[in-house]
Scaffold this active site. Structure first.
Site, PDB file in Angstrom:
ATOM      1  N   HIS A  24       3.897  -9.291  -6.284  1.00 33.09           N
ATOM      2  CA  HIS A  24       2.819  -8.310  -6.410  1.00 33.09           C
ATOM      3  C   HIS A  24       2.336  -8.208  -7.850  1.00 33.09           C
ATOM      4  CE1 HIS A  24       3.084  -6.767  -2.259  1.00 33.09           C
ATOM      5  NE2 HIS A  24       4.277  -7.321  -2.356  1.00 33.09           N
ATOM      6  N   ASP A 121      -2.578  -1.742  -5.273  1.00 33.79           N
ATOM      7  CA  ASP A 121      -1.801  -2.714  -4.486  1.00 33.79           C
ATOM      8  C   ASP A 121      -1.633  -2.188  -3.053  1.00 33.79           C
ATOM      9  OD1 ASP A 121       0.537  -5.016  -4.911  1.00 33.79           O
ATOM     10  OD2 ASP A 121       1.044  -3.534  -3.385  1.00 33.79           O
ATOM     11  N   THR A 144      -2.220  -9.041  -1.503  1.00 32.36           N
ATOM     12  CA  THR A 144      -1.610 -10.206  -2.163  1.00 32.36           C
ATOM     13  C   THR A 144      -1.043 -11.214  -1.164  1.00 32.36           C
ATOM     14  OG1 THR A 144       0.515  -9.089  -2.350  1.00 32.36           O
ATOM     15  CG2 THR A 144      -0.995  -8.801  -4.188  1.00 32.36           C
ATOM     16  N   VAL A 343      11.390 -20.429 -13.704  1.00 34.17           N
ATOM     17  CA  VAL A 343      10.652 -21.623 -14.135  1.00 34.17           C
ATOM     18  C   VAL A 343       9.150 -21.334 -14.105  1.00 34.17           C
ATOM     19  CG1 VAL A 343      12.410 -23.242 -13.278  1.00 34.17           C
ATOM     20  CG2 VAL A 343      10.519 -22.572 -11.768  1.00 34.17           C
ATOM     21  N   GLN A 345       6.343 -22.118 -12.418  1.00 31.46           N
ATOM     22  CA  GLN A 345       6.075 -22.791 -11.134  1.00 31.46           C
ATOM     23  C   GLN A 345       4.739 -23.535 -11.137  1.00 31.46           C
ATOM     24  OE1 GLN A 345       7.531 -21.466  -7.350  1.00 31.46           O
ATOM     25  NE2 GLN A 345       5.465 -21.123  -6.643  1.00 31.46           N
ATOM     26  N   HIS A 360       9.335 -21.227   0.686  1.00 29.72           N
ATOM     27  CA  HIS A 360       9.545 -20.152   1.663  1.00 29.72           C
ATOM     28  C   HIS A 360       8.205 -19.602   2.161  1.00 29.72           C
ATOM     29  CE1 HIS A 360       8.484 -17.825  -1.807  1.00 29.72           C
ATOM     30  NE2 HIS A 360       8.884 -16.674  -1.344  1.00 29.72           N
ATOM     31  N   ASN A 364       1.894 -16.221  -2.829  1.00 32.10           N
ATOM     32  CA  ASN A 364       1.521 -16.744  -4.147  1.00 32.10           C
ATOM     33  C   ASN A 364       1.900 -18.212  -4.266  1.00 32.10           C
ATOM     34  OD1 ASN A 364       0.588 -14.264  -5.728  1.00 32.10           O
ATOM     35  ND2 ASN A 364       2.516 -13.594  -4.809  1.00 32.10           N
ATOM     36  N   GLU A 368      -0.695 -21.216  -4.986  1.00 33.40           N
ATOM     37  CA  GLU A 368      -0.482 -22.054  -6.175  1.00 33.40           C
ATOM     38  C   GLU A 368      -0.392 -23.532  -5.788  1.00 33.40           C
ATOM     39  OE1 GLU A 368       1.779 -18.387  -8.455  1.00 33.40           O
ATOM     40  OE2 GLU A 368       2.984 -20.077  -7.746  1.00 33.40           O
TER      41      GLU A 368
END
Ligand code: UDP
Ligand code: G50
Length: 456
Positions: A24, A121, A144, A343, A345, A360, A364, A368
């Site tokens: 979020h 949100d 989101t 990391v 990503q 998973h 997001n 990406e």
């Protein structure tokens, strides 16, 4: 000398209220940056007591990179954990913020220059949209997750209302029939929704009812990824009278998110590496980790694997070797890199050595990967992730083995994982489709900037 008749240009002043969890926070940062870089003044409201270290680190980096963004610390009231039906620390934090909603208007009322818009949100919508009504500002919701998930979110209160508890003990047995072209099977629903008394379910219904009162829904998706769902939502085919869905995705990563790079990855050939990560708040059992590790070895591909042993990073104390085992580390020496840190990503997904992503399907992560043109092997573990996995599969961006079920269910064996990874990496159609969607993602970005310049 300045001309006294000259009017000052209108500068929108937008307050963004984010919730909890990196899934979020990250899109809220990206939206704030997008607005701040496009002639808007932004006030960013956060609760500084966060669940995870990743959250507090990223809030600090975000605020120090954008000194022009006004930061407001929202102090929340403590929650009595025995008053709610859940122990998930993120669900509890959403509830904590929600129950402090009445404290936000006084915090924002004195904003200077005065606010012109609020963005809240979706986890907080049902308490904050009414609680900030006295500010008399248009209140947009930031959604989101996927447009497909938003369809369920918008329709679910109607589905529940139609249910007569005495007659139908299992309201979900035939799934949620939204319209003639959309039924969400029971097995895809976020598991806590199956218990109407669960904290997540009560929030989901309350927030879903509230969206009708909002000025619009800003959603981190784009036409090229979810054409049909966006059309159905905006044409009244999900719920009549919904406010406009405004696709603002793919929200572009900010510079502060960039990591130091991974020399190991730089030394691998193009499209040769599988990147494996299950996001910021999903841990796997040690048994499943063992199968996944052996699956990666049997796939024959090189891999970059981010392991997570605990839901909240502060509790994640064991080292990589303790988690995956010494034997695995030995076998994996020339085959892969296993890390247990945060990391970059997007940096990894945009690296030319990466040819596939075992994910998973946190939304997001999906957006990406779409932005970077990387095909996915969807392995949903909970929440909205099966619905997102369905988006991935139906858009031709990868594969989803539905029989694997949720994480924590039946053990998925190494052999099968290896086979599916090979399928992911070999299939040219996924690569072609991913490249196609990547191009659409880049064009969508230009449209978003145009939209904001016109005044949101
Ligand atoms: N992420 C990252 N590095 C990590 C783990 C996660 O940058 O080591 C980011 C990821 O890129 C995404 C977000 O954290 O932007 C996770 O959100 P997502 O919706 O994919 O899943 P969640 O963590 O909410 O389950
Ligand atoms: C986060 C999460 C689990 C989960 C979801 C998350 C969603 C998104 C839709 O975002 O399903 C949603 C909107 C409002 C709400 C709950 C969920 O109150 O950890 O399932």
């Amino acid at each position: 000398m300045s001309n006294p008749n000259e009017t000052k240009p209108f500068i929108p002043h937008i307050a963004i209220l984010t919730s909890s969890g990196m899934g979020h926070l990250t899109p809220s940062f990206r939206l704030a940056a997008l607005l701040a870089n496009n002639n808007c003044l932004v006030t960013f409201v956060t609760t500084h007591l966060t669940v995870s270290l990743a959250e507090s680190n990223s809030i600090s980096s975000f605020l120090s990179t954008f000194p022009q963004i006004i930061s407001r610390n929202f102090t929340v009231l403590p929650l009595d954990p025995t008053s709610v039906n859940s122990t998930d620390p993120f669900f509890l934090q959403w509830e904590t913020i929600r129950r402090s909603a009445h404290l936000l208007s006084p915090l924002l009322a004195s904003s200077s220059p005065p606010l012109t818009t609020l963005v809240t949100d979706m986890m907080l919508a049902s308490s904050f949209v009414p609680a900030t009504a006295d500010l008399c500002l248009p209140n947009y919701i930031l959604f989101t997750s996927s447009a497909k998930m938003c369809s369920l979110f918008a329709y679910f209160p109607t589905a529940i209302a139609a249910y007569d508890s005495n007659e139908k003990p299992d309201i979900f047995s035939n799934g949620i029939h939204i319209n003639d072209s959309l039924t969400i099977p029971k097995s895809w629903l976020p598991p806590p929704l199956l218990d109407p008394t669960h904290l997540f379910a009560t929030q989901f219904v309350a927030n879903g009812k509230q969206i009708i009162e909002s000025a619009g829904i800003l959603i981190n998706t784009f036409e090229g990824l979810e054409t049909e769902s966006l059309q159905s939502l905006n044409r009244g085919n999900i719920v009549k009278g919904l406010p406009q869905m405004i696709p603002v995705g793919p929200l572009a990563p900010c510079d502060f998110e960039r990591g130091q790079g991974l020399p190991w990855l730089d030394n691998q050939p193009d499209n040769s590496v599988v990147y494996v990560s299950f996001g910021s708040r999903t841990s796997m059992s040690r048994e499943q980790i063992k199968e996944l590790g052996n699956g990666l070895l049997t796939s024959g591909y090189k891999f970059l694997w981010v392991v997570k042993d605990k839901k909240v990073d502060k509790d994640d104390e064991d080292g990589v070797e303790e988690i995956v085992g010494h034997e695995f580390i030995e076998k994996a020496k020339d085959k892969g890199l296993v890390v247990k840190t945060w990391v970059d990503q997007v940096g990894i997904l945009s690296h030319q050595a990466v040819g596939g992503f075992v994910t998973h399907c946190g939304w997001n992560s999906v957006v990406e990967a779409a932005l970077c043109g990387v095909p996915m092997l969807a392995w949903p573990q909970g929440g909205d992730q099966k619905i997102n996995a369905n988006v991935v599969e139906s858009r031709g961006l990868g594969l989803w083995v539905e029989s694997w079920g949720w994480g924590g269910g039946e053990l998925v064996k190494a052999e099968e994982i290896g086979t599916k990874i090979r399928e992911l990496m070999i299939n040219e159609r996924f690569k072609i489709e991913a490249a196609h969607v990547k191009e659409k993602a880049n064009n969508a970005n230009k449209n978003v900037r145009a939209l904001i310049n016109q005044g949101l």
